[in-house]
Design a protein around this motif. Structure first.
Motif, PDB file in Angstrom:
ATOM      1  N   THR A 181     -12.107   1.143  -7.469  1.00 58.56           N
ATOM      2  CA  THR A 181     -11.611  -0.222  -7.233  1.00 58.56           C
ATOM      3  C   THR A 181     -11.857  -0.589  -5.765  1.00 58.56           C
ATOM      4  O   THR A 181     -10.921  -0.609  -4.962  1.00 58.56           O
ATOM      5  N   PRO A 182     -13.119  -0.854  -5.412  1.00 59.97           N
ATOM      6  CA  PRO A 182     -13.467  -1.017  -3.996  1.00 59.97           C
ATOM      7  C   PRO A 182     -12.771  -2.171  -3.266  1.00 59.97           C
ATOM      8  O   PRO A 182     -12.738  -2.184  -2.043  1.00 59.97           O
ATOM      9  N   THR A 183     -12.199  -3.106  -4.013  1.00 53.92           N
ATOM     10  CA  THR A 183     -11.497  -4.194  -3.319  1.00 53.92           C
ATOM     11  C   THR A 183      -9.977  -4.027  -3.396  1.00 53.92           C
ATOM     12  O   THR A 183      -9.230  -4.951  -3.115  1.00 53.92           O
ATOM     13  N   GLY A 184      -9.549  -2.853  -3.796  1.00 52.79           N
ATOM     14  CA  GLY A 184      -8.103  -2.605  -3.862  1.00 52.79           C
ATOM     15  C   GLY A 184      -7.515  -2.892  -5.235  1.00 52.79           C
ATOM     16  O   GLY A 184      -6.292  -2.903  -5.378  1.00 52.79           O
ATOM     17  N   GLY A 185      -8.364  -3.118  -6.208  1.00 49.92           N
ATOM     18  CA  GLY A 185      -7.892  -3.302  -7.580  1.00 49.92           C
ATOM     19  C   GLY A 185      -7.343  -4.692  -7.845  1.00 49.92           C
ATOM     20  O   GLY A 185      -7.165  -5.482  -6.922  1.00 49.92           O
ATOM     21  N   PRO A 186      -7.064  -4.966  -9.139  1.00 50.47           N
ATOM     22  CA  PRO A 186      -6.521  -6.282  -9.482  1.00 50.47           C
ATOM     23  C   PRO A 186      -5.188  -6.518  -8.766  1.00 50.47           C
ATOM     24  O   PRO A 186      -4.300  -5.666  -8.833  1.00 50.47           O
ATOM     25  N   GLU A 187      -5.100  -7.625  -8.104  1.00 52.23           N
ATOM     26  CA  GLU A 187      -3.906  -7.973  -7.317  1.00 52.23           C
ATOM     27  C   GLU A 187      -3.511  -6.867  -6.341  1.00 52.23           C
ATOM     28  O   GLU A 187      -2.340  -6.638  -6.071  1.00 52.23           O
ATOM     29  N   TRP A 188      -4.504  -6.168  -5.872  1.00 49.94           N
ATOM     30  CA  TRP A 188      -4.292  -5.130  -4.846  1.00 49.94           C
ATOM     31  C   TRP A 188      -3.408  -4.009  -5.377  1.00 49.94           C
ATOM     32  O   TRP A 188      -2.677  -3.359  -4.633  1.00 49.94           O
ATOM     33  N   SER A 189      -3.473  -3.792  -6.666  1.00 46.05           N
ATOM     34  CA  SER A 189      -2.551  -2.846  -7.284  1.00 46.05           C
ATOM     35  C   SER A 189      -2.918  -1.389  -7.057  1.00 46.05           C
ATOM     36  O   SER A 189      -2.110  -0.506  -7.305  1.00 46.05           O
ATOM     37  N   THR A 190      -4.134  -1.097  -6.605  1.00 49.04           N
ATOM     38  CA  THR A 190      -4.513   0.304  -6.413  1.00 49.04           C
ATOM     39  C   THR A 190      -4.664   0.691  -4.948  1.00 49.04           C
ATOM     40  O   THR A 190      -4.882   1.858  -4.649  1.00 49.04           O
ATOM     41  N   ALA A 191      -4.578  -0.288  -4.057  1.00 47.19           N
ATOM     42  CA  ALA A 191      -4.813  -0.001  -2.634  1.00 47.19           C
ATOM     43  C   ALA A 191      -3.810   1.023  -2.116  1.00 47.19           C
ATOM     44  O   ALA A 191      -2.599   0.807  -2.175  1.00 47.19           O
ATOM     45  N   SER A 192      -4.313   2.145  -1.620  1.00 47.80           N
ATOM     46  CA  SER A 192      -3.415   3.158  -1.049  1.00 47.80           C
ATOM     47  C   SER A 192      -3.305   2.923   0.449  1.00 47.80           C
ATOM     48  O   SER A 192      -4.086   2.159   1.032  1.00 47.80           O
ATOM     49  N   LEU A 193      -2.372   3.604   1.060  1.00 49.97           N
ATOM     50  CA  LEU A 193      -2.163   3.386   2.488  1.00 49.97           C
ATOM     51  C   LEU A 193      -3.370   3.841   3.311  1.00 49.97           C
ATOM     52  O   LEU A 193      -3.789   3.153   4.243  1.00 49.97           O
ATOM     53  N   ALA A 199       0.839  -1.206   0.000  1.00 50.16           N
ATOM     54  CA  ALA A 199       0.000   0.000   0.000  1.00 50.16           C
ATOM     55  C   ALA A 199       0.874   1.256   0.000  1.00 50.16           C
ATOM     56  O   ALA A 199       0.558   2.257  -0.663  1.00 50.16           O
ATOM     57  N   LEU A 200       1.976   1.204   0.743  1.00 49.07           N
ATOM     58  CA  LEU A 200       2.888   2.355   0.782  1.00 49.07           C
ATOM     59  C   LEU A 200       3.516   2.584  -0.600  1.00 49.07           C
ATOM     60  O   LEU A 200       3.586   3.712  -1.086  1.00 49.07           O
ATOM     61  N   TRP A 201       3.922   1.490  -1.233  1.00 46.40           N
ATOM     62  CA  TRP A 201       4.500   1.589  -2.576  1.00 46.40           C
ATOM     63  C   TRP A 201       3.481   2.167  -3.557  1.00 46.40           C
ATOM     64  O   TRP A 201       3.799   3.063  -4.344  1.00 46.40           O
ATOM     65  N   ASN A 202       2.247   1.668  -3.472  1.00 44.73           N
ATOM     66  CA  ASN A 202       1.200   2.195  -4.355  1.00 44.73           C
ATOM     67  C   ASN A 202       1.033   3.693  -4.134  1.00 44.73           C
ATOM     68  O   ASN A 202       0.900   4.473  -5.083  1.00 44.73           O
ATOM     69  N   THR A 203       1.034   4.098  -2.852  1.00 47.85           N
ATOM     70  CA  THR A 203       0.836   5.513  -2.526  1.00 47.85           C
ATOM     71  C   THR A 203       1.986   6.353  -3.089  1.00 47.85           C
ATOM     72  O   THR A 203       1.764   7.433  -3.642  1.00 47.85           O
ATOM     73  N   VAL A 204       3.204   5.846  -2.933  1.00 53.77           N
ATOM     74  CA  VAL A 204       4.365   6.581  -3.464  1.00 53.77           C
ATOM     75  C   VAL A 204       4.278   6.653  -4.987  1.00 53.77           C
ATOM     76  O   VAL A 204       4.551   7.685  -5.600  1.00 53.77           O
ATOM     77  N   PHE A 205       3.851   5.548  -5.593  1.00 54.11           N
ATOM     78  CA  PHE A 205       3.723   5.496  -7.060  1.00 54.11           C
ATOM     79  C   PHE A 205       2.782   6.590  -7.570  1.00 54.11           C
ATOM     80  O   PHE A 205       3.025   7.193  -8.610  1.00 54.11           O
ATOM     81  N   TYR A 206       1.698   6.806  -6.800  1.00 55.04           N
ATOM     82  CA  TYR A 206       0.735   7.825  -7.228  1.00 55.04           C
ATOM     83  C   TYR A 206       1.374   9.213  -7.336  1.00 55.04           C
ATOM     84  O   TYR A 206       0.883  10.084  -8.038  1.00 55.04           O
ATOM     85  N   MET A 207       2.486   9.407  -6.594  1.00 53.64           N
ATOM     86  CA  MET A 207       3.141  10.733  -6.593  1.00 53.64           C
ATOM     87  C   MET A 207       3.777  11.064  -7.942  1.00 53.64           C
ATOM     88  O   MET A 207       4.115  12.225  -8.199  1.00 53.64           O
ATOM     89  N   ILE A 208       3.945  10.039  -8.771  1.00 54.37           N
ATOM     90  CA  ILE A 208       4.514  10.292 -10.110  1.00 54.37           C
ATOM     91  C   ILE A 208       3.694  11.356 -10.839  1.00 54.37           C
ATOM     92  O   ILE A 208       4.208  12.136 -11.616  1.00 54.37           O
ATOM     93  N   GLY A 209       2.431  11.367 -10.526  1.00 57.98           N
ATOM     94  CA  GLY A 209       1.540  12.305 -11.204  1.00 57.98           C
ATOM     95  C   GLY A 209       1.810  13.763 -10.855  1.00 57.98           C
ATOM     96  O   GLY A 209       1.420  14.662 -11.601  1.00 57.98           O
ATOM     97  N   ILE A 210       2.476  13.999  -9.720  1.00 59.25           N
ATOM     98  CA  ILE A 210       2.647  15.392  -9.274  1.00 59.25           C
ATOM     99  C   ILE A 210       3.521  16.203 -10.239  1.00 59.25           C
ATOM    100  O   ILE A 210       3.066  17.236 -10.738  1.00 59.25           O
ATOM    101  N   PRO A 211       4.763  15.775 -10.545  1.00 62.37           N
ATOM    102  CA  PRO A 211       5.563  16.585 -11.500  1.00 62.37           C
ATOM    103  C   PRO A 211       4.920  16.675 -12.875  1.00 62.37           C
ATOM    104  O   PRO A 211       4.975  17.733 -13.521  1.00 62.37           O
ATOM    105  N   ILE A 212       4.287  15.576 -13.293  1.00 62.43           N
ATOM    106  CA  ILE A 212       3.633  15.614 -14.618  1.00 62.43           C
ATOM    107  C   ILE A 212       2.525  16.666 -14.602  1.00 62.43           C
ATOM    108  O   ILE A 212       2.404  17.499 -15.503  1.00 62.43           O
TER     109      ILE A 212
END
Lengths: 468, 317
Positions: free
Chosen positions: B258-270, B92-105
């Motif tokens: 993605t109410p269940t955290g997405g496929p293979e929990w790929s979207t679950a944020s912290l 979940a922490l990794w997913n959350t950090v990954f979402y930050m990619i969107g900030i500079p873009i």
């Protein structure tokens, strides 16, 4: 000074973050708009917190008016959104503003019992009343604090309803395809089911694309009956061992996945995402689909508006082999009383009244919200005359069969937390949607992880018991 | 209300006179002191009640076994040990950090848009309004709309891609593309807000700087890099800090799309995981420990940003 300023900013940021992270659901809300949920102070005053639609409100207003007249009580009703109810109740409990009477989910009950939030209703409800309510409706709220066993011990709630998750078929589609309707009492075997589903899967307009399918079942909510129908289960009878790694479980799950992957009798994952199978079922594109009481009003409207494509009835869930027993899951929402209510006895009377008042039950059944809780009414006047007269499907007896003997709780609901069961669905798309993993490999990998979470759930239950 | 200062003490005053004078002074100013204290008390009490107390309570709760309903049992750092060993926390922490990619873009796009909208082009107000609409729209409604747009078969996104002969993925059901899908949505949603701030900053850059640079032979890129970029840095700093804090709390769109955290929990944020632990799985103590760790991580990142910003600070004489 600069350093101090920096620290202040940092602490503020951390604090704001924590507050936000710990907030209920991230949704916007205003605390000042929250109703006062605390129990009544005056000897005849009660607070009832619940969730539901307009018919629930209508039924309970009727029942509460009768209750107030009969007992002289004053009941303050607090209705909340369904999706926020559990969080709001938990917040009310944490804030020591527990309503006198409130809804409780069977699956979340244990934590509330250990925290001494729920009153034991055993001494307030007479046996005759309990005997006239579906057994599942009371066992779902029985809990033995000492052994941690559900279904036995003190009674911490009465059913608001029992919700049989039935199975149905499109009568119009069967008729058009010239297929004999399934038996209302004898379940189809898996092979028979697939055979019919294949016949129903058709390109009706000849454009080379399928337009109707045999079925379209969401694995999270629909696979239970099939897994159970093959003699497998998620958990052992004592709720302590995860049993998904048995050959019969893997076989049944693979069979379920193959409905789409091999047999091609369901819309693809992409098609189901475009228009979900619930909508496709109502558009007359799907042959077999679940039918539960809360869907009846909608299905009736669709059948009335589009009789040329949609009609439905209820049947038993298919089983692996002829002669096997069928079953499906049966949900329930309960009505509980606060242990710290100043008017506990009156509150228990209200809970009993809401659960068993005949007039309220008639309103709820008439408006297709639920099947009646009262066995004598449900198996008598209701199934004989009222059900048909008020638009329930022809084979509504199937709902009563589920409530009486065919229904089982969802696997995660009778353990302290459902986390172990929720874990099963992580990655399930690899089995049912894209077939990149076999069911056997999936369950073999899942079992240890689920077992660890189940063990943790039992440890948490013990800790909650010790903490009180 | 007028206050008259007492006359300066004369040299002939005795100690008793001075004492009496001070007493009179205090009495005279008591009301002001009370008012001052009252005004100061409001934010102090607010800070104590709504920030320091919850923070302290959270720290204590994170050291307990607590289901959010019953009594707390002190367990020391067990929750933190569990957290380190919990693979779902790290995911979940990794997913959350990954979402930050969107900030500079998002910021780069916002700055580009702001520069475009700062020019006197026809329909400028219309475009400004269009870009701002997502900001004021309900996130829940937007999430549902994007859920449709991301549909694998008939979604707007894949239909658009098909114009260029690209066969788009089934965004929300594919573990590789689910996070980028949410990032794209977040960029789209936040674009208007960042653009408005950048627009104000770009418009406040003195024209004389550009004129002087042009006279010195600086080209458009040079002017952008050496004038515009440094001049809008305070806004960039503000946006980076607030976007990281907001990004670390991403929840609603995940819970809806993605109410269940997405496929293979790929979207679950912290925060989504924290919420599930706290309110679905009755592990409030453990959830609080995760919230604290998240808070500390964001705090560290924020402090680093403040320091870097300070180091790069400049002023135009």
């Amino acid at each position: 000074m600069r350093r101090k300023g920096l620290s202040a900013v940092a602490v503020t940021v951390a604090g704001a973050l924590l507050l936000a992270a710990c907030s209920s659901d991230g949704s916007e809300g205003n605390a000042s708009e929250e109703p006062d949920t605390s129990g009544g102070d005056a000897p005849n005053e009660l607070t009832f917190m619940f969730r539901g639609g307009e018919y629930d409100k209508l039924a309970y207003e009727t029942a509460i008016a009768a209750f107030e007249e009969e007992t002289g009580a004053e009941v303050n009703m607090i209705i909340t959104d369904a999706d926020q109810y559990a969080t709001k109740l938990q917040a009310a409990i944490a804030g020591n503003q527990v309503p006198d009477v409130f809804y409780i989910e069977s699956g979340r009950m244990q934590g509330y019992v250990y925290a001494n939030v729920l009153a034991d209703l055993s001494e307030y409800v007479d046996q005759a009343t309990i005997d006239n309510v579906w057994e599942f409706g009371t066992t779902a709220y029985r809990f033995d604090k000492e052994s941690g066993e559900m279904g036995t011990g003190a009674l911490y709630g009465l059913p608001k309803d029992v919700g049989p998750f039935g199975f149905g078929y499109n009568t119009v589609m069967f008729e058009e395809a010239g297929i004999e309707p399934p038996s209302p009492t004898e379940p189809l075997t898996f092979d028979e089911f697939v055979d019919i589903a294949k016949q129903l899967t058709q390109d009706t307009d000849g454009d080379g694309e399928l337009d109707q399918w045999g079925t379209g079942l969401n694995v999270t909510w629909n696979s239970q009956a099939f897994i159970w129908g093959a003699g497998a289960d998620w958990i052992s009878e004592d709720n302590k061992t995860v049993t998904v790694d048995t050959p019969e479980f893997a076989e049944a799950l693979q069979w379920f996945a193959d409905l789409g992957l091999v047999e091609g009798v369901t819309p693809s994952a992409e098609q189901a995402q475009t228009l979900d199978t619930y909508q496709r079922w109502m558009a007359g594109e799907i042959g077999f689909f679940p039918v539960a009481p809360w869907d009846i009003a909608t299905y009736n409207d669709v059948a009335a508006n589009n009789p040329e494509v949609f009609g439905y009835d209820v049947i038993p869930y298919p089983v692996a082999n002829e002669g096997d027993d069928w079953s499906t899951w049966l949900g329930s929402l309960g009505i509980a009383v606060s242990e710290n209510s100043k008017n506990k006895e009156l509150a228990a009377q209200l809970a009993t009244f809401l659960s068993t008042n005949l007039e309220a039950q008639k309103i709820l059944a008439e408006n297709k919200v639920q099947i009646p809780n009262l066995i004598d009414y449900a198996t008598g006047e209701w199934i004989e005359t009222d059900a048909e007269a008020t638009g329930w499907p022809a084979n509504s007896q199937a709902f009563l069969d589920i409530a009486m003997e065919k229904g089982r709780p969802l696997p995660g609901t009778w353990t302290y937390t459902p986390e172990w069961y929720d874990n099963f669905w992580i990655g399930i798309e690899n089995v049912v949607d894209n077939g990149s993993q076999t069911a056997a490999d999936f369950v073999a990998a899942k079992q240890p992880e689920m077992q660890m979470l189940l063990d943790q759930s039992w440890v948490s239950a013990e800790q909650a018991k010790a903490a009180g | 209300m007028s206050v008259t200062s007492p006359s300066a003490p004369q040299s002939t005053w005795t100690k008793a006179d001075i004492k009496a004078s001070r007493k009179a002074n205090r009495k005279l100013h008591r009301k002001e002191y009370i008012w001052a204290a009252a005004f100061m008390a409001a934010p102090v009490i607010g800070w104590l009640a709504f920030l320091l107390f919850p923070l302290g309570f959270s720290v204590y709760a994170s050291l307990t076994n607590w289901n959010g309903l019953g009594n707390m049992t002190f367990i020391g750092f067990d929750n933190y040990v569990l957290l380190v060993q919990d693979p779902y926390f790290w995911k979940a922490l990794w997913n959350t950090v990954f979402y930050m990619i969107g900030i500079p873009i998002g910021l780069a796009m916002s700055l580009g848009l702001a520069l475009a909208l700062a020019r006197k082009i026809p329909g400028r107000t219309f475009f400004r309004t269009v870009y701002y609409i997502p900001v004021i729209s309900s996130l829940a409604a937007i999430a549902i709309l994007w859920q449709w747009a991301y549909n694998g078969d008939f979604g707007l996104v894949n239909q658009f891609l098909s114009i260029f002969g690209i066969d788009g993925p089934n965004w929300l059901m594919d573990s590789t593309w689910s996070k980028p899908a949410l990032i794209i949505m977040a960029i789209w949603k936040g674009l208007g807000y960042s653009t408005i701030l950048y627009l104000a900053a770009v418009q406040s850059v003195p024209r004389s700087l550009y004129e002087a640079a042009a006279l010195d032979g600086a080209g458009a890129w040079r002017r952008f890099r050496t004038i515009t970029m440094p001049m809008v840095r305070p806004v960039t700093f503000f946006l980076v800090v607030t976007n990281i804090i907001a990004g670390s709390m991403i929840f609603t769109e995940i819970n809806i799309m993605t109410p269940t955290g997405g496929p293979e929990w790929s979207t679950a944020s912290l925060v989504w995981y924290i919420w599930n632990k706290a309110f679905r799985n009755l592990q409030m103590g453990y959830a609080t420990s995760m919230a604290l760790v998240l808070g500390i991580l964001v705090l560290i990142v924020t402090v680093i940003q403040f320091r870097l910003n300070k180091r790069n600070e400049f002023s135009i004489e």
